[in-house]
Design a protein around this motif. Structure first.
Motif, PDB file in Angstrom:
ATOM      1  N   UNK A  42       0.849  -1.268  -0.071  1.00 20.43           N
ATOM      2  CA  UNK A  42       0.132  -0.178  -0.002  1.00 20.43           C
ATOM      3  C   UNK A  42       0.957   1.329  -0.127  1.00 20.43           C
ATOM      4  N   UNK A  43       0.339   2.355  -0.384  1.00 23.00           N
ATOM      5  CA  UNK A  43       0.873   3.454  -0.270  1.00 23.00           C
ATOM      6  C   UNK A  43       0.116   4.553   0.338  1.00 23.00           C
ATOM      7  N   UNK A 105       4.545   7.495   1.584  1.00 19.19           N
ATOM      8  CA  UNK A 105       5.182   6.195   2.676  1.00 19.19           C
ATOM      9  C   UNK A 105       4.619   5.157   1.697  1.00 19.19           C
ATOM     10  N   UNK A 106       5.676   4.559   1.345  1.00 19.08           N
ATOM     11  CA  UNK A 106       5.306   2.915   0.751  1.00 19.08           C
ATOM     12  C   UNK A 106       5.447   1.950   1.978  1.00 19.08           C
ATOM     13  N   UNK A 107       4.130   1.102   2.205  1.00 19.47           N
ATOM     14  CA  UNK A 107       4.177   0.205   3.380  1.00 19.47           C
ATOM     15  C   UNK A 107       3.680  -0.937   2.628  1.00 19.47           C
ATOM     16  N   UNK A 123       1.686  -3.646  10.088  1.00 18.11           N
ATOM     17  CA  UNK A 123       1.940  -2.614   8.777  1.00 18.11           C
ATOM     18  C   UNK A 123       3.397  -2.105   8.995  1.00 18.11           C
ATOM     19  N   UNK A 124       4.322  -2.272   7.982  1.00 12.09           N
ATOM     20  CA  UNK A 124       5.559  -1.537   8.024  1.00 12.09           C
ATOM     21  C   UNK A 124       5.958  -1.244   6.887  1.00 12.09           C
ATOM     22  N   UNK A 125       7.124  -0.394   6.826  1.00 12.65           N
ATOM     23  CA  UNK A 125       7.779   0.341   5.656  1.00 12.65           C
ATOM     24  C   UNK A 125       8.151  -0.820   4.732  1.00 12.65           C
TER      25      UNK A 125
END
Length: 154
Positions: A42-43, A105-107, A123-125
C-alpha cells in the motif's frame, strides 16, 4: 475488534518510530514465528504545507517603507514610512504562495498466522531487500518501540 486494536497500535508505531536499520543490533523483547496469510503493498500520501518564507515579508516592508518615506515632512514622514512598511509587509505576506509537497510512504500490510494459531496484522515500511509473498515463513520481532517482520530462512 481485537484485530483492529492491533492494526491501530502497529500502524501508529510504524509512522512514529525511528527508522529500522537491519545492520544495527537491537535488543528484542520477543520473537514469534508464523506464516504469511496475505500480503498487501500500500501507499499512503501526506500533504505537507510549507511555512511562509519571511524574506518576502521583509522585502515588502522595506519597499513599503521606502515608498512611504517619499510622502509628508517631519513627523508626518515618520508616520508615512511606518504605515508604508506595515502595508508593504502585509501585502507581501498575503501574496506569498503557500508551497505544498507530498510525502509518500510505501508500506506493506502483512497478515500472519502464528505457530500458536493467532492472526497478527502488521503494517511496516517496505524494504526493497525484504519483499514478501503469501506463504513465506516469517518471524515477528517485538521491540520496546515497535514491531518488525522479517522472513525466516531454512
Amino acid at each position: 475488534m481485537r484485530k483492529w486494536l492491533w492494526f491501530v497500535l502497529l500502524f501508529s508505531s510504524v509512522l512514529h518510530a525511528a527508522p529500522y536499520n537491519r545492520n544495527q543490533a537491537r535488543p528484542v523483547n520477543q520473537v514469534v514465528f508464523g506464516q504469511l496469510e496475505t500480503v498487501r503493498y500500500i501507499t499512503q500520501q501526506q500533504v505537507v504545507n510549507s511555512e511562509h518564507n519571511g524574506w518576502q515579508t521583509l522585502l515588502g516592508a522595506v519597499v513599503g517603507g521606502l515608498i512611504g518615506n517619499q510622502f509628508g515632512g517631519g513627523h508626518g514622514r515618520e508616520v508615512a514610512t511606518t504605515v508604508g512598511a506595515l502595508a508593504g509587509a502585509g501585502v507581501a505576506y498575503q501574496n506569498q504562495p503557500i508551497g505544498q509537497s507530498i510525502r509518500q510512504y510505501k508500506l506493506v500490510e502483512l497478515l500472519i498466522k502464528t505457530e500458536e494459531g493467532k492472526l497478527v496484522d502488521v503494517i511496516q515500511d517496505i524494504d526493497p531487500n525484504m519483499l514478501f509473498q503469501s506463504g513465506d515463513n516469517v518471524r515477528i520481532l517485538y521491540f520496546d518501540d515497535g514491531v518488525r517482520v522479517d522472513r525466516t530462512y531454512p
